[in-house]
Design a protein around this motif. Structure first.
Motif, short mmCIF file in Angstrom:
data_model
loop_
_atom_site.label_atom_id
_atom_site.label_comp_id
_atom_site.label_asym_id
_atom_site.label_seq_id
_atom_site.Cartn_x
_atom_site.Cartn_y
_atom_site.Cartn_z
N VAL A 33 95.41 66.03 22.12
CA VAL A 33 94.13 65.46 21.68
C VAL A 33 94.24 64.93 20.26
O VAL A 33 93.75 63.83 19.94
CB VAL A 33 93.02 66.52 21.79
CG1 VAL A 33 91.72 65.99 21.19
CG2 VAL A 33 92.80 66.91 23.25
N SER A 34 94.89 65.68 19.38
CA SER A 34 95.00 65.26 17.97
C SER A 34 95.78 63.96 17.84
O SER A 34 95.39 63.06 17.08
CB SER A 34 95.67 66.37 17.15
OG SER A 34 94.92 67.56 17.20
N VAL A 35 96.90 63.87 18.57
CA VAL A 35 97.71 62.65 18.51
C VAL A 35 96.90 61.45 18.98
O VAL A 35 96.93 60.36 18.36
CB VAL A 35 98.99 62.81 19.35
CG1 VAL A 35 99.69 61.47 19.53
CG2 VAL A 35 99.93 63.81 18.70
N VAL A 36 96.16 61.61 20.07
CA VAL A 36 95.35 60.51 20.59
C VAL A 36 94.27 60.11 19.59
O VAL A 36 94.06 58.92 19.31
CB VAL A 36 94.73 60.90 21.94
CG1 VAL A 36 93.70 59.87 22.38
CG2 VAL A 36 95.81 61.03 23.00
N VAL A 37 93.56 61.09 19.03
CA VAL A 37 92.46 60.80 18.09
C VAL A 37 92.99 60.09 16.85
O VAL A 37 92.44 59.06 16.42
CB VAL A 37 91.72 62.09 17.73
CG1 VAL A 37 90.74 61.84 16.58
CG2 VAL A 37 90.98 62.65 18.93
N VAL A 38 94.05 60.63 16.25
CA VAL A 38 94.59 60.03 15.03
C VAL A 38 95.11 58.62 15.29
O VAL A 38 94.88 57.69 14.51
CB VAL A 38 95.70 60.93 14.45
CG1 VAL A 38 96.41 60.23 13.30
CG2 VAL A 38 95.11 62.26 13.97
N THR A 39 95.80 58.45 16.42
CA THR A 39 96.36 57.14 16.73
C THR A 39 95.26 56.12 16.99
O THR A 39 95.34 54.97 16.54
CB THR A 39 97.28 57.24 17.96
OG1 THR A 39 98.26 58.25 17.73
CG2 THR A 39 97.98 55.92 18.22
N ALA A 40 94.23 56.54 17.72
CA ALA A 40 93.12 55.62 18.00
C ALA A 40 92.41 55.21 16.72
O ALA A 40 92.04 54.04 16.53
CB ALA A 40 92.15 56.27 18.97
N ALA A 41 92.20 56.16 15.82
CA ALA A 41 91.55 55.85 14.55
C ALA A 41 92.41 54.89 13.72
O ALA A 41 91.90 53.93 13.13
CB ALA A 41 91.28 57.13 13.78
N ALA A 42 93.71 55.12 13.70
CA ALA A 42 94.61 54.26 12.93
C ALA A 42 94.68 52.85 13.51
O ALA A 42 94.86 51.88 12.77
CB ALA A 42 96.00 54.88 12.88
N GLY A 43 94.54 52.72 14.83
CA GLY A 43 94.61 51.40 15.44
C GLY A 43 93.31 50.63 15.40
O GLY A 43 93.32 49.40 15.49
N SER A 44 92.17 51.33 15.26
CA SER A 44 90.87 50.66 15.34
C SER A 44 90.34 50.21 13.99
O SER A 44 89.73 49.14 13.89
CB SER A 44 89.84 51.60 15.99
OG SER A 44 90.25 51.96 17.28
N LEU A 45 90.53 51.01 12.93
CA LEU A 45 89.83 50.75 11.67
C LEU A 45 90.64 49.95 10.65
O LEU A 45 90.14 48.95 10.11
CB LEU A 45 89.37 52.08 11.07
CG LEU A 45 88.48 52.92 12.00
CD1 LEU A 45 88.10 54.23 11.32
CD2 LEU A 45 87.23 52.16 12.39
N PRO A 46 91.89 50.33 10.32
CA PRO A 46 92.60 49.59 9.26
C PRO A 46 92.73 48.10 9.49
O PRO A 46 92.62 47.33 8.51
CB PRO A 46 93.98 50.28 9.23
CG PRO A 46 93.71 51.67 9.73
CD PRO A 46 92.66 51.51 10.76
N PRO A 47 92.94 47.58 10.73
CA PRO A 47 93.11 46.13 10.88
C PRO A 47 91.89 45.30 10.49
O PRO A 47 92.02 44.10 10.26
CB PRO A 47 93.41 45.97 12.38
CG PRO A 47 93.98 47.28 12.80
CD PRO A 47 93.22 48.29 12.00
N VAL A 48 90.70 45.92 10.42
CA VAL A 48 89.50 45.13 10.10
C VAL A 48 88.90 45.54 8.76
O VAL A 48 87.77 45.14 8.44
CB VAL A 48 88.43 45.30 11.21
CG1 VAL A 48 88.94 44.69 12.51
CG2 VAL A 48 88.07 46.77 11.42
N TRP A 49 89.61 46.34 7.97
CA TRP A 49 89.08 46.74 6.67
C TRP A 49 88.81 45.53 5.78
O TRP A 49 87.81 45.46 5.07
CB TRP A 49 90.05 47.70 5.99
CG TRP A 49 89.88 49.13 6.46
CD1 TRP A 49 88.84 49.64 7.17
CD2 TRP A 49 90.80 50.19 6.26
NE1 TRP A 49 89.06 50.98 7.44
CE2 TRP A 49 90.25 51.35 6.88
CE3 TRP A 49 92.03 50.31 5.62
CZ2 TRP A 49 90.87 52.58 6.89
CZ3 TRP A 49 92.67 51.54 5.60
CH2 TRP A 49 92.10 52.67 6.23
N THR A 50 89.73 44.58 5.79
CA THR A 50 89.54 43.40 4.92
C THR A 50 88.30 42.62 5.32
O THR A 50 87.62 42.02 4.46
CB THR A 50 90.77 42.49 5.00
OG1 THR A 50 91.01 42.14 6.37
CG2 THR A 50 92.00 43.18 4.45
#
Length: 847
Positions: A815-832
Motif C-alpha cells: 500500500v505504501s509503495v502504491v500511495v507514494v508512487t501515485a503521489a509522485a506521479g500525479s503532483l510534481p509534473p504540474v507544479w509549474t
C-alpha cells in the motif's frame, strides 16, 4: 523515408519528457530479461563440483535418476527426477574394474555418518583419500581397526577420539592428519566396511588410469568389463525405470559425490523459467501500456499529421523510428546492467542457502552475449507496442483522425472473455495440488490482470460512480475531481492498470507462500504434544528408545526421522514425479507425542510395509484404510504400502507417515533423528531430563522441542524466487505508475490552465489532483485485491484449507509503495502550472 526520419527527429526532441518514462521502462525490461537470461543460462550449464574424485579419471557408480512413463495424448512420455539417496553398486564391480587393461588403481569408496564431540562428521576408508587426492600433513595412515585419520586440522596425532557410528560409541586413536574437510574421518578399509553396514555393496569405485591412457577409451573398456561380469544394474526398480551401473568421466564425476546437486539444477531451471515467463508477461504489459500512453497523449498531433496529408506509411515509419531510437539506447543500457543484476541474484541464492552444496553455476563464454539477445527482444517488444499505439490513428481517414474515439465493444468482449478464463484457471487451482495448483493460481492472476487492463475504462467508470458522491463532500476541489474522473474514465483506466498489476501480482506471490507457512506453522504447533526431545549425532544407541520409555515419569517416546519419497502419477495426462518430505516414526503410543489428527484408521497399526496418508493426498489418490499406495524411496526403490490410517495435519507432517525401519532402509546418510518424549502430567521435568541424560549417554535432551515440520527441499529456492518476482514486478510497477500518471498529468496542463483562467484557485486544483490520485489508488488497490483474492482463495482452500494470509507488514509495504508512487506521479509534473497568480502563458504581462 526522409519525411519519416524528419518527423521522428523532430518528435523525439519535442517530447523528451514523455520518452523519459518509456526509456526507464525499456531499460528495466532489458536489465531484468538479461539478468534472468544469464541466470537461466548459468543454471542450464551448471554441474556438480568435483572434489573427492578430482584425482580419479573415472568413477563407477549407480544411476541416480528415476523415471516414470505414461501415455499422454496418444504418445508415450517419460518424466525423470534425480535421487537424493545413494544408489549403491555390487562389490563385484570392484573386481571387474581392477582387471581392465589401463587401470592403475581401482578404489572402493564408502560413506557413512559419524558423530564426533556432538557434531556430525563423515566416515570413509583411508584408501579413498587418494581419489581427491588428500595427502597426509602429519602422521601416518591407519593400520588397525582402532586408528583413524582426521581432516582439515580437526585433530592431533596421538589424541583419543570417541566416535559414534550406528548408535555405538567407540574410542579411536588419531594416527594422522590429512588435507580435506574438517568433518572427514578416515578408517581402515575393513573397519569402514564394518561400520557402513553393507559389506556387499559400495557407494562408488574410483579409477585412476595408467599414464598415457585416454579416459574416454578406458571408460568404454570398463563398461565392457562390467557387462561381461554381469554387473550391469543395481537392483530392481519399477517397470520402465532401469537401474544401471554408470561410468562417469569429466564433470560427470561430481554426480556421484553431491547427490542433491542434479535434482536442484532441475528445480532451479523450472523455478527460473517460471520467473522469466512472469517477468516477460509483466514487461510486455508495462512497456506496451507506457508506449501506448505516450503516443495517446499525442493522438491529436498524430491526427493532425494525417489531416494535413501524412500517409499511413509515413506515420508508422516516423513512430517506429522514434520508438526505435529510444528503445535501442535503453536496451543497451539495460544490457550493461544485466551482469551486476545477475551477480546480485547469484549472491541472493547463495545467501539464502537456496542451492545445495556442490552445485556450481557456470557461465561459459559462449553464453556471455545473452544480454545482447534480450536487448534485441526488448527493441522488438517496443516496436510492436509502437505499432499498436499508433494503429488506431493511422488507420483512420484524415477527416476522422482528430476525433476522440470511445473504446469499442470488441475490447469489452475481449476483457470479459479473459476475465472468464482467469476465473476458470482459479477453479482449476482449487481442484489441484502442489505445483499444479500454484501454477494455475499464478496463471489466473496474470490473466485477470490483463483482463482488468483491457476493461480499464469500464472499471474506472464504475468506480467513479461509487466514489463520486464521497469526492463531492470535499468542497469545490472534490467536485472538480469527481467531474474530471467521470469524464476521463479512459485516462483513469490507464492509470489504474499498473496499480492493479502490482497489488494482484505481489499479493499472489507473497500471500501464496505466507498462507502455506502460516497454516503449516499452526498445524505444527497443534501436532506437537511432547514435552522433551532426545537427539544424538551419529545415531542413538541401540535400544535407546526402549530405555527412554522405561525412565520414571515418561509416558510415551516416539522416534522421528525425516526423509523424502517420490510419488509417480499422471497429472492432467502427463507423467509427473513429485518429491515429498515425509517422516518415519515408531508407532507405539504415537498419539501421546504427536497428534496428526487421525481421520480414519489407527496409527498404532503402522508397521514396516504400511503407511498413513494425509487426508488431502488420500482423497486425490482415492486411498483409504485397507487400500495400497505405490511410492518410490529416495534411492529409487519402489514399494507398495498398505494404508492403515488417514490424518488431517499433513502441512506439518507431510503427506505420508512411514515406519522408521522402512525409511531408514532406503536412506544412505540418515539425518540425526530425535526421540520425542511425553511426560506424565505430574512429573518433575528437571528430574526426568536428568534421568534421560543418564539413560542415553552422549545424547542431548531438549526441554523445549521444536515443532515437527516437514519442509520441501526447494522451499528456500521458492522464497528467493518469490522475492525476485515481487522485486521485478514492483520495479516495473513503480515505473509504470510514475510514467503513466506523469504522462497524464503532463497532458492535462492546458486543462489546468483553462481551469485557472475560469477562476479555480491553486488550493482547489491541488485538492482536486490529490483526490483524483486518491481515487486512482483506492480503485487500483481494491480491484487488485479482488483480482488476487480469487486465485488465492482457490489455492489456499485447496492446499491449506484456510483463508489466504498476508503478513500485515508486507500488506503495508504494498500500500505504501502504491500511495507514494501515485503521489509522485500525479503532483510534481504540474507544479509549474499551479505556480503564480495566473498561468504563465496567459499572464497579463504577456510572459
Amino acid at each position: 523515408m526522409k519525411v519519416a526520419a524528419l518527423l521522428a527527429a523532430r518528435a523525439t526532441r519535442a517530447h523528451r519528457k514523455a520518452w523519459t518514462a518509456v526509456f526507464a521502462a525499456l531499460t528495466l525490461t532489458s536489465l531484468l530479461l538479461g539478468a534472468f537470461g544469464l541466470t537461466l543460462a548459468s543454471a542450464w550449464s551448471a554441474h556438480p563440483r568435483v572434489e573427492r574424485y578430482a584425482g580419479a579419471d573415472l568413477v563407477v557408480a549407480g544411476d541416480q535418476t528415476t523415471r516414470f512413463s505414461a501415455a499422454s495424448l496418444g504418445d508415450r512420455e517419460t518424466a525423470s527426477a534425480g535421487l537424493t539417496e545413494r544408489v549403491r553398486i555390487p562389490r563385484t564391480a570392484l573386481t571387474a574394474v581392477r582387471g581392465v587393461p589401463g587401470v592403475r588403481t581401482a578404489v572402493a569408496d564408502l560413506e557413512f555418518p559419524v558423530g564426533r564431540a556432538g557434531r556430525s562428521a563423515t566416515g570413509r576408508p583411508w584408501e579413498a583419500a587418494q581419489l581427491a587426492p588428500y595427502a597426509l600433513r602429519t602422521g601416518r595412515a591407519p593400520q588397525r581397526a582402532d586408528e583413524v585419520v582426521t581432516g582439515g586440522g580437526a585433530g592431533r596425532v596421538g589424541a583419543r577420539l570417541t566416535l559414534r557410528v550406528g548408535g555405538r560409541d567407540t574410542a579411536y586413536t588419531v594416527v594422522g592428519v590429512a588435507e580435506g574437510p574438517g568433518s572427514a574421518v578416515w578408517f581402515t578399509g575393513a573397519e569402514a566396511r564394518r561400520l557402513a553396514g553393507h559389506p556387499e555393496a559400495l557407494d562408488a569405485v574410483g579409477v585412476v588410469a595408467e599414464s598415457g591412457t585416454v579416459p574416454g577409451e578406458l571408460a568404454g573398456r570398463v563398461r565392457k568389463a562390467l557387462k561381461a561380469a554381469g554387473v550391469t544394474d543395481v537392483g530392481h526398480r519399477a517397470d520402465g525405470d532401469p537401474a544401471a551401473v554408470r561410468v562417469l568421466t569429466g564433470g560427470e564425476r561430481g554426480e556421484a559425490e553431491f547427490l542433491a546437486a542434479a535434482p536442484a539444477r532441475g528445480e532451479l531451471l523450472a523455478a527460473l523459467g517460471s520467473v522469466a515467463g512472469a517477468v516477460v508477461l509483466v514487461a510486455l504489459l508495462v512497456v506496451s501500456s507506457t508506449i501506448v500512453q505516450a503516443l495517446r497523449q499525442r493522438s491529436h498531433e498524430l491526427g493532425l499529421l494525417r489531416a494535413v496529408g501524412a500517409t499511413l506509411g509515413q506515420l508508422r515509419g516516423a513512430v517506429g523510428r522514434e520508438v526505435g531510437r529510444v528503445a535501442a539506447w535503453a536496451a543497451l543500457a539495460g544490457a550493461a546492467g544485466a551482469v551486476p543484476a545477475y551477480l546480485g541474484l547469484r549472491a541472493l541464492l547463495d545467501a539464502r542457502g537456496a542451492l545445495p552444496t556442490g552445485l556450481e553455476l557456470t557461465l561459459p563464454p559462449l553464453l556471455w552475449p545473452v544480454p545482447l539477445v534480450t536487448a534485441a527482444v526488448t527493441v522488438l517488444v517496443a516496436g510492436i507496442a509502437a505499432l499498436i499505439g499508433c494503429s488506431g490513428t493511422a488507420k483512420l481517414r484524415p477527416a476522422e483522425a482528430l476525433r476522440e474515439r470511445a473504446p469499442g465493444s470488441a475490447r469489452r468482449i475481449t476483457g470479459l472473455v479473459l476475465l472468464f478464463v482467469g476465473a476458470s484457471s482459479a477453479g482449476t487451482a482449487a481442484l489441484q495440488q502442489g505445483a499444479t495448483a500454484a501454477a494455475a493460481a499464478g496463471g489466473a492472476a496474470v490473466t485477470m490482470v490483463i483482463a482488468c487492463a483491457v476493461l480499464g475504462p469500464w472499471i474506472a467508470e464504475g468506480a467513479m460512480r461509487l466514489l463520486g458522491a464521497p469526492l463531492r463532500l470535499f468542497g469545490p476541489g472534490g467536485r472538480l475531481a469527481a467531474a474530471n474522473c467521470a469524464a476521463s474514465a479512459h485516462r483513469l483506466g490507464a492509470a489504474i492498470t499498473p496499480i492493479v498489476l502490482v497489488t494482484a501480482f505481489a499479493g499472489v506471490q507473497l500471500a501464496g507462500g505466507a498462507t502455506m507457512t502460516h497454516a503449516g506453522d499452526a498445524q505444527a504447533r497443534q501436532v506437537l504434544r511432547a514435552d522433551l526431545a532426545v537427539r544424538a549425532d551419529g545415531g542413538l544407541p541401540a535400544g535407546a528408545v526402549k530405555r527412554i520409555r522405561e525412565v520414571p515419569g515418561v509416558r510415551a517416546a516416539t522416534e522421528v526421522v525425516p526423509g523424502t519419497v517420490l510419488l509417480a502419477r499422471s497429472q492432467l495426462g502427463a507423467p509427473e514425479l513429485e518429491r515429498l518430505p515425509v517422516f518415519g516414526v515408531t508407532p507405539e503410543r504415537l498419539t501421546h507425542t504427536l497428534d496428526p489428527g487421525v481421520r480414519d484408521g489407527d496409527l498404532a497399526r503402522l508397521r514396516p510395509g504400511t503407511v498413513a496418508v494425509g487426508a488431502d493426498r488420500a482423497d486425490s489418490l482415492g486411498a483409504r484404510p485397507g487400500s495400497t499406495v505405490t511410492l518410490r524411496f529416495g534411492d529409487g526403490q519402489e514399494t507398495r504400502l498398505r494404508v492403515v490410517a488417514t490424518y488431517q495435519r499433513s502441512l506439518a507432517l507431510g503427506d505420508f507417515l512411514l515406519s522408521r525401519e522402512d525409511l531408514l532402509r532406503h536412506t544412505s546418510l540418515p539425518a540425526a533423528g530425535r526421540v520425542l518424549v511425553a511426560t506424565v502430567p505430574d512429573a518433575d521435568r528437571k528430574a526426568v531430563t536428568k534421568a534421560l541424560a543418564r539413560a542415553v549417554p552422549g545424547a542431548r535432551v531438549e526441554r523445549d522441542p521444536a515443532p515437527v515440520r516437514g519442509e520441501a527441499a526447494e522451499q528456500a529456492l521458492a522464497e528467493v524466487v518469490s522475492v525476485a518476482v515481487v522485486g521485478a514486478v514492483g520495479g516495473f510497477t513503480v515505473i509504470a505508475v510514475l510514467s503513466t500518471l506523469a504522462l497524464i498529468a503532463t497532458g492535462r496542463r492546458p486543462e489546468l490552465r483553462l481551469l485557472r483562467l475560469a477562476g479555480a484557485g491553486r488550493r482547489q486544483l491541488r485538492r482536486m489532483l490529490r483526490l483524483e490520485a486518491a481515487a486512482t489508488v483506492v480503485t487500483g488497490l481494491v480491484v487488485g485485491a479482488v483480482v488476487a483474492s480469487v486465485p488465492l482463495l482457490a489455492f489456499s482452500m485447496a492446499m491449506a484449507g484456510t483463508l489466504p494470509y498476508l503478513p500485515p507488514v508486507q500488506a503495508a509495504v504494498i500500500v505504501s509503495v502504491v500511495v507514494v508512487t501515485a503521489a509522485a506521479g500525479s503532483l510534481p509534473p504540474v507544479w509549474t502550472t499551479l505556480r503564480g497568480r495566473y498561468p504563465r502563458s496567459f499572464s497579463p504581462s504577456g510572459d
